[in-house]
Design an enzyme around this catalytic site. Structure first.
Site, PDB file in Angstrom:
ATOM      1  N   SER A   1       0.826  -1.211   0.000  1.00 29.83           N
ATOM      2  CA  SER A   1       0.000   0.000   0.000  1.00 29.83           C
ATOM      3  C   SER A   1       0.858   1.259   0.000  1.00 29.83           C
ATOM      4  CB  SER A   1      -0.919   0.004   1.220  1.00 29.83           C
ATOM      5  OG  SER A   1      -0.159  -0.046   2.414  1.00 29.83           O
ATOM      6  N   CYS A   2       2.157   1.095   0.235  1.00 30.48           N
ATOM      7  CA  CYS A   2       3.081   2.225   0.210  1.00 30.48           C
ATOM      8  C   CYS A   2       3.221   2.765  -1.206  1.00 30.48           C
ATOM      9  CB  CYS A   2       4.459   1.800   0.707  1.00 30.48           C
ATOM     10  SG  CYS A   2       4.480   1.228   2.408  1.00 30.48           S
ATOM     11  N   VAL A   3       3.796   3.959  -1.307  1.00 29.69           N
ATOM     12  CA  VAL A   3       4.054   4.581  -2.600  1.00 29.69           C
ATOM     13  C   VAL A   3       5.521   4.938  -2.704  1.00 29.69           C
ATOM     14  CG1 VAL A   3       3.694   6.739  -3.904  1.00 29.69           C
ATOM     15  CG2 VAL A   3       1.738   5.433  -3.101  1.00 29.69           C
TER      16      VAL A   3
ATOM     17  N   PHE B   1       7.300   5.737   0.979  1.00 28.25           N
ATOM     18  CA  PHE B   1       6.585   6.193   2.177  1.00 28.25           C
ATOM     19  C   PHE B   1       5.342   5.360   2.442  1.00 28.25           C
ATOM     20  CE2 PHE B   1       5.050   9.039  -1.214  1.00 28.25           C
ATOM     21  CZ  PHE B   1       3.678   8.986  -1.062  1.00 28.25           C
TER      22      PHE B   1
ATOM     23  N   GLY C   1       0.632   2.006  -3.891  1.00 27.03           N
ATOM     24  CA  GLY C   1      -0.728   2.306  -3.469  1.00 27.03           C
ATOM     25  C   GLY C   1      -1.697   1.161  -3.690  1.00 27.03           C
TER      26      GLY C   1
END
Length: 197
Positions: A45-47, A64, A109
């Site tokens: 889910s991080c970018v 992040f 994401g």
């Protein structure tokens, strides 16, 4: 193991790509100039935002977990997008690049646990990075955001090429578990200052 040895263990030569890879972990970023190899990260889910100055042949990648820190008015933790983006951008600008020359590619994401929530962490991260780039006037030239897959991203700042591999479900669950564990530690992290340009 010392911090120097830890950093060195995340830099290795990849014979398939024929270049040195620098692994970027959550809350980190790496900037390379010239033909300095490539940066790599794994995303659930991080970018990760890849910023580059094509004229200066300098660029890098960050990783992040969340857009903002809701626990504190301080944003000085690179695991939050607002701070991670400033750190990456500032390090590139320090090399002599101009903000107007920067271009971006963004990845991640993912809704790796296939939540039915209307707004997942991945959705919020994706919305944040798009808005940040728009507000900063940085051209978004490519994106691979959302969906239900985790990603392995390799970015070559010298050429601007990005290689994205959507991962297997087993690795997705591992990345999701690591993301969750990191999110639980965020409020306890030491916050540092950042110089904003």
């Amino acid at each position: 193991m010392t911090a120097a040895l830890k950093e060195d263990s995340r830099v290795y030569f990849d014979p398939k790509l024929g270049m040195t890879l620098h692994t970027v972990m959550p809350g980190e970023h790496k900037v390379l100039a010239g033909t300095g190899g490539a940066v790599m990260t794994l995303l659930g889910s991080c970018v990760a935002a890849c910023l580059r100055d094509p004229r200066g042949r300098v660029g890098g990648l960050n990783h992040f977990l969340l857009p903002h820190d809701k626990q504190s008015s301080s944003q000085a933790n690179a695991r939050y997008g607002v701070h991670a983006m400033e750190l990456l951008m500032n390090d590139i600008l320090r090399t002599g690049s101009l903000r107007s020359d920067l271009e971006a590619k963004v990845f991640g994401g993912g809704n790796v646990m296939r939540s039915s929530a209307k707004s997942t962490v991945g959705d919020r991260n994706a919305a944040f990075v798009r808005e940040f780039l728009r507000n900063e006037g940085i051209r978004l030239v490519a994106e691979d955001l959302g969906g239900c897959h985790a990603r392995r991203v390799i970015y070559v700042p010298a050429t601007g090429k990005a290689h994205v591999q959507h991962t297997s479900p087993g690795l997705e669950r591992q990345i999701y578990a690591a993301d969750e564990a990191l999110e639980r530690t965020l409020p306890r992290q030491t916050r540092a200052s950042v110089e904003l340009f």
